[in-house]
Design a protein around this motif. Structure first.
Motif, PDB file in Angstrom:
ATOM      1  N   VAL A 143       0.838  -0.907   0.019  1.00  0.00           N
ATOM      2  CA  VAL A 143       0.335   0.064   0.375  1.00  0.00           C
ATOM      3  C   VAL A 143       1.580   1.400   0.045  1.00  0.00           C
ATOM      4  O   VAL A 143       1.212   1.239   0.752  1.00  0.00           O
ATOM      5  N   TYR A 144       0.622   2.559  -0.927  1.00  0.00           N
ATOM      6  CA  TYR A 144       1.762   3.140  -1.509  1.00  0.00           C
ATOM      7  C   TYR A 144       0.980   4.329  -1.160  1.00  0.00           C
ATOM      8  O   TYR A 144      -0.120   4.723  -0.992  1.00  0.00           O
ATOM      9  N   VAL A 145       1.186   5.824   0.456  1.00  0.00           N
ATOM     10  CA  VAL A 145       0.098   6.657   0.812  1.00  0.00           C
ATOM     11  C   VAL A 145       0.796   7.622  -0.357  1.00  0.00           C
ATOM     12  O   VAL A 145       2.021   8.193   0.729  1.00  0.00           O
ATOM     13  N   ASP A 146       0.176   8.025  -1.368  1.00  0.00           N
ATOM     14  CA  ASP A 146       1.490   9.310  -1.722  1.00  0.00           C
ATOM     15  C   ASP A 146       0.758  10.500  -0.986  1.00  0.00           C
ATOM     16  O   ASP A 146       0.071  10.687   0.176  1.00  0.00           O
ATOM     17  N   VAL A 147       1.251  11.582  -1.732  1.00  0.00           N
ATOM     18  CA  VAL A 147       1.562  12.690  -0.370  1.00  0.00           C
ATOM     19  C   VAL A 147       0.117  13.536  -0.935  1.00  0.00           C
ATOM     20  O   VAL A 147      -0.800  14.284  -0.079  1.00  0.00           O
ATOM     21  N   ALA A 148      -0.869  13.662  -1.984  1.00  0.00           N
ATOM     22  CA  ALA A 148      -2.018  14.060  -1.717  1.00  0.00           C
ATOM     23  C   ALA A 148      -3.353  13.058  -1.532  1.00  0.00           C
ATOM     24  O   ALA A 148      -4.314  12.826  -1.596  1.00  0.00           O
ATOM     25  N   ALA A 149      -2.844  11.914  -1.107  1.00  0.00           N
ATOM     26  CA  ALA A 149      -3.975  10.920  -0.186  1.00  0.00           C
ATOM     27  C   ALA A 149      -4.998  11.712   0.922  1.00  0.00           C
ATOM     28  O   ALA A 149      -4.040  12.704   1.277  1.00  0.00           O
ATOM     29  N   ASP A 150      -5.972  11.141   0.365  1.00  0.00           N
ATOM     30  CA  ASP A 150      -6.923  11.537   1.984  1.00  0.00           C
ATOM     31  C   ASP A 150      -6.392  10.565   3.594  1.00  0.00           C
ATOM     32  O   ASP A 150      -5.823   9.042   3.073  1.00  0.00           O
ATOM     33  N   ARG A 151      -6.020  11.347   4.378  1.00  0.00           N
ATOM     34  CA  ARG A 151      -5.513  10.869   5.245  1.00  0.00           C
ATOM     35  C   ARG A 151      -6.205   9.824   6.610  1.00  0.00           C
ATOM     36  O   ARG A 151      -5.653   8.798   6.593  1.00  0.00           O
ATOM     37  N   GLY A 152      -7.673  10.046   5.698  1.00  0.00           N
ATOM     38  CA  GLY A 152      -8.598   9.295   6.385  1.00  0.00           C
ATOM     39  C   GLY A 152      -8.913   7.975   6.173  1.00  0.00           C
ATOM     40  O   GLY A 152      -8.849   6.396   6.095  1.00  0.00           O
ATOM     41  N   LYS A 153      -8.992   8.240   4.113  1.00  0.00           N
ATOM     42  CA  LYS A 153      -9.233   6.861   3.185  1.00  0.00           C
ATOM     43  C   LYS A 153      -7.835   5.517   3.678  1.00  0.00           C
ATOM     44  O   LYS A 153      -7.818   4.864   3.763  1.00  0.00           O
ATOM     45  N   ALA A 154      -6.319   6.665   4.288  1.00  0.00           N
ATOM     46  CA  ALA A 154      -4.826   5.810   3.890  1.00  0.00           C
ATOM     47  C   ALA A 154      -5.250   5.870   5.037  1.00  0.00           C
ATOM     48  O   ALA A 154      -4.681   4.291   4.868  1.00  0.00           O
ATOM     49  N   LEU A 155      -5.869   5.794   6.310  1.00  0.00           N
ATOM     50  CA  LEU A 155      -5.233   4.807   7.722  1.00  0.00           C
ATOM     51  C   LEU A 155      -6.453   3.362   7.214  1.00  0.00           C
ATOM     52  O   LEU A 155      -5.610   2.631   8.075  1.00  0.00           O
ATOM     53  N   ALA A 156      -7.377   3.997   7.191  1.00  0.00           N
ATOM     54  CA  ALA A 156      -8.611   2.058   7.374  1.00  0.00           C
ATOM     55  C   ALA A 156      -7.959   1.464   6.536  1.00  0.00           C
ATOM     56  O   ALA A 156      -7.630   0.288   6.172  1.00  0.00           O
ATOM     57  N   ILE A 157      -7.679   1.686   5.224  1.00  0.00           N
ATOM     58  CA  ILE A 157      -6.441   0.820   4.312  1.00  0.00           C
ATOM     59  C   ILE A 157      -5.372   0.158   4.381  1.00  0.00           C
ATOM     60  O   ILE A 157      -5.762  -0.977   4.019  1.00  0.00           O
ATOM     61  N   ALA A 158      -4.851   1.149   4.809  1.00  0.00           N
ATOM     62  CA  ALA A 158      -3.471   0.368   5.321  1.00  0.00           C
ATOM     63  C   ALA A 158      -4.076  -0.390   7.111  1.00  0.00           C
ATOM     64  O   ALA A 158      -3.560  -2.154   6.975  1.00  0.00           O
ATOM     65  N   LEU A 159      -5.094  -0.370   7.352  1.00  0.00           N
ATOM     66  CA  LEU A 159      -5.272  -1.027   8.438  1.00  0.00           C
ATOM     67  C   LEU A 159      -5.357  -1.864   8.714  1.00  0.00           C
ATOM     68  O   LEU A 159      -5.727  -3.920   8.732  1.00  0.00           O
ATOM     69  N   ASN A 160      -6.640  -1.805   7.914  1.00  0.00           N
ATOM     70  CA  ASN A 160      -7.927  -3.152   6.712  1.00  0.00           C
ATOM     71  C   ASN A 160      -6.890  -4.631   5.861  1.00  0.00           C
ATOM     72  O   ASN A 160      -7.334  -5.658   5.978  1.00  0.00           O
ATOM     73  N   ALA A 161      -5.871  -3.695   5.254  1.00  0.00           N
ATOM     74  CA  ALA A 161      -5.494  -4.161   4.134  1.00  0.00           C
ATOM     75  C   ALA A 161      -4.444  -5.284   4.709  1.00  0.00           C
ATOM     76  O   ALA A 161      -4.300  -6.927   4.503  1.00  0.00           O
ATOM     77  N   LYS A 162      -3.723  -4.631   6.090  1.00  0.00           N
ATOM     78  CA  LYS A 162      -2.671  -6.310   6.719  1.00  0.00           C
ATOM     79  C   LYS A 162      -3.207  -6.769   7.644  1.00  0.00           C
ATOM     80  O   LYS A 162      -3.515  -7.269   7.780  1.00  0.00           O
ATOM     81  N   THR A 163      -4.957  -6.065   8.368  1.00  0.00           N
ATOM     82  CA  THR A 163      -5.657  -7.400   9.529  1.00  0.00           C
ATOM     83  C   THR A 163      -6.457  -7.791   9.637  1.00  0.00           C
ATOM     84  O   THR A 163      -7.131  -8.531  10.055  1.00  0.00           O
ATOM     85  N   HIS A 164      -7.068  -7.261   9.028  1.00  0.00           N
ATOM     86  CA  HIS A 164      -8.729  -8.429   8.245  1.00  0.00           C
ATOM     87  C   HIS A 164      -8.527  -9.417   8.104  1.00  0.00           C
ATOM     88  O   HIS A 164      -9.135  -9.975   8.420  1.00  0.00           O
TER      89      HIS A 164
END
Length: 426
Positions: A237-258
């Motif tokens: 998961v790459y979090v770009d400089v133009a990322a929505d941080r809320g989306k990024a946080l939820a995606i990173a957590l889900n992608a790893k821990t789901h």
């Protein structure tokens, strides 16, 4: 039926394959309605055998724990009543899907009047070699039936008791439904039996390995039967400089821990350098609170908040498919650096970018070489069921006809049907 216990491994595989070939000829003639009715019967049989399957699975889990099996593999192995119900439901869902056999891929009428068309047909006899995932046993049997193929299944020894119970239920249901029980067969035995299956060229039409890197590589390198390579899931998961941080946080957590024990779980998080100071402390804290063991480069460790431990990351960490609550984290300068990191360490499975920048997203989907590239979504979506394909046979990371989640069409080949009216070539 031949007593395969008295035969040498090569003879065992020959016997299974010859009986599978006979069964496959019958399956190839079934209508969609007949296949779907059979799938529903298989689903009912699996559901009815829940107690037997769960008891057999408990034996496998006990042996696994006593043998020191990792927690992630134990999770893959485990079947409870709810998981058995889900496996049965997958067969019912499969019955609702279109039948690929007979589909016209392309066709035309030539100037001389010949009518030609390319039509999907079953592969014939398909072998599966897989590890501690007993749900694969039922998924493979169902997909094989729907696509008109007979299946020879070689599950890992860790799931031996569970697989026997499942295949017993499936074969009994096929027999009671008036179909050849040899459409689904279980190959048991050690390495010699696996080797015999891998070298059964001419008897087995296709071999699909599904499991860890060592299993897949062994099958690819040693097999003389054509292989569709399912791949290791070192997903990013790459979090770009133009990322929505809320989306990024939820995606990173889900992608790893789901569900960390599966191949589409993210194993590495990449964060744009301009976000490191603000975003990294938050995401590292959330991941650590979820029980994730973190391995980071120097910049990541420097950004870690108080109380969050980040181990130094090596190239081995960035190459690793953890299949557990572990994750490597790196800070990258820009999207080019992120893509270079993926090229060096990725496995060609699934790569995700989180960004609101259309140009960055377009570059990611165009330039990243993987079976699935995602924008603003968790890597966990790379799955045949999530894609609407029904139960999948695996996720291919090769570049031949099957890439990404493999479902019914990928279990077929094609033949050319040419109809004329006396035309001769001049």
């Amino acid at each position: 039926m031949t007593d395969t216990l008295t035969l040498e491994p090569t003879a065992v595989v020959r016997d299974l394959a010859e009986r599978a070939r006979v069964a496959s000829r019958r399956l190839a003639l079934l209508t969609r309605a007949e296949k779907d009715a059979a799938l529903l019967a298989l689903a009912d049989a699996v559901a009815a055998a829940t107690d037997e399957v769960v008891a057999a699975n408990a034996e496998d889990l006990r042996r696994g724990r006593e043998g020191g099996m990792a927690a992630g593999l134990l999770d893959r192995l485990a079947l409870d009543a709810d998981r058995v119900a889900a496996v049965a439901q997958a067969l019912r869902d499969l019955a609702a899907l279109p039948d690929p056999v007979g589909e016209v891929v392309r066709g035309s009428t030539l100037a001389n009047g010949l009518q030609i068309r390319q039509v999907r047909v079953p592969m014939g006899v398909v072998g599966m070699i897989y590890e501690a995932r007993p749900n694969v046993t039922v998924d493979a049997a169902g997909l094989g039936l729907k696509s008109g193929n007979a299946m020879i299944l070689r599950g890992g020894s860790a799931a031996a008791s569970t697989n026997r119970a499942l295949v017993g239920a499936l074969r009994s249901a096929l027999r009671q439904h008036g179909l050849p029980e040899d459409a689904v067969q279980l190959l048991e035995g050690g390495h010699d039996a696996v080797q015999a299956l891998m070298t059964a060229r001419g008897l087995v039409d296709l071999l699909i390995p599904r499991g860890g890197a060592s299993l897949i590589q062994a099958v690819v390198l040693e097999s003389t039967v054509p292989v569709i390579e399912t791949g290791v899931g070192n997903c990013h998961v790459y979090v770009d400089v133009a990322a929505d941080r809320g989306k990024a946080l939820a995606i990173a957590l889900n992608a790893k821990t789901h569900r960390p024990s599966v191949c589409n779980a993210a194993e590495s998080l990449l964060v744009h350098r301009d976000l490191a100071a603000d975003f990294l402390p938050e995401v590292l804290r959330v991941l650590a609170e979820a029980g994730v063991v973190l391995h980071g480069d120097e910049a990541t460790r420097a950004a870690a908040p108080e109380g969050v431990r980040v181990e130094p990351a090596t190239d081995e960490d960035f190459d690793c498919e953890y299949l557990a609550l572990e994750m490597s984290v790196a800070v990258v300068d820009d999207v080019d650096a992120a893509m270079e990191h993926v090229r060096r360490h990725g496995s060609g499975h699934t790569e995700a970018i989180v960004t609101e920048d259309r140009a960055a997203a377009r570059r990611w989907t165009t330039e990243v070489d993987a079976a699935a590239v995602l924008v603003n979504a968790s890597t966990r979506f790379t799955d045949g069921g999530e894609f609407g394909f029904g139960a999948e046979i695996g996720i291919s990371t090769q570049k031949l006809h099957a890439r990404g989640p493999m479902a019914l069409p990928e279990l077929t080949t094609t033949k050319w049907v040419v109809e004329g009216d006396g035309q001769i070539r001049r």
